[in-house]
Scaffold this motif. Sequence first.
Motif, mmCIF file in Angstrom:
data_model
loop_
_atom_site.group_PDB
_atom_site.id
_atom_site.type_symbol
_atom_site.label_atom_id
_atom_site.label_comp_id
_atom_site.label_asym_id
_atom_site.label_seq_id
_atom_site.Cartn_x
_atom_site.Cartn_y
_atom_site.Cartn_z
ATOM 1 N N GLY A 18 0.814 -1.217 0.000
ATOM 2 C CA GLY A 18 0.000 0.000 0.000
ATOM 3 C C GLY A 18 0.844 1.262 0.000
ATOM 4 N N THR A 22 1.238 3.894 -3.103
ATOM 5 C CA THR A 22 0.953 5.316 -2.908
ATOM 6 C C THR A 22 2.125 6.180 -3.353
ATOM 7 O OG1 THR A 22 -0.515 4.766 -1.076
ATOM 8 C CG2 THR A 22 0.265 7.037 -1.200
ATOM 9 N N TYR A 62 -6.561 -0.863 -4.050
ATOM 10 C CA TYR A 62 -6.572 -0.669 -2.595
ATOM 11 C C TYR A 62 -7.710 -1.440 -1.944
ATOM 12 C CZ TYR A 62 -2.808 2.644 -2.981
ATOM 13 O OH TYR A 62 -1.580 3.202 -3.212
ATOM 14 N N CYS A 66 -7.488 -4.353 1.035
ATOM 15 C CA CYS A 66 -8.372 -4.494 2.200
ATOM 16 C C CYS A 66 -8.906 -5.923 2.314
ATOM 17 C CB CYS A 66 -9.528 -3.500 2.121
ATOM 18 S SG CYS A 66 -9.028 -1.788 2.313
#
Length: 159
Positions: A18, A22, A62, A66
């Motif tokens: 993640g 980013t 994303y 999760c």
Amino acid sequence: MKPKTMALWLFAVIIGIGFCGTAVLFYVIPSLASSVCREFPEFANAFWPWMIFLWISALPCYAVLCCGGAIAAAIGKENAFSHQNARRLLTIAHLAAADTVFFFAGNVVLFLLSMSHPSVFLAAMGICFAGICVIIVARTLAYFTQKAAVLHEDAALTI
């Protein structure tokens, strides 16, 4: 390796992915794109459409992270082979399919609007192929996880 240790490692990998994603989305790609715009001013009008397109196409990725976190939590609770994890893997496959179709369609549109270079279009097709691979792997894992969950339930009912 114990399930809790595996789950912690999986969480660490998911969080790392993640953060790296980013950084690539908000630093590396904009830096490269602005240098391309300085070098080739004819592509300057494509900077913001491409940035918005890439940011939108990253949202399902994303969501997949999760789902992966939820699967890791289930592994930590020694509940890896469950119907819920099979559904999560199917969700991952559906998200990957939607993102792959969106990414392909967006690349075609940007290419037809002359906002993309043929080499970028070909590289994007490689990313679409990777998306198809994710779909196949997630669907296969969902199938086997579902089968294992049924076997686990049958074994629990056997005396």
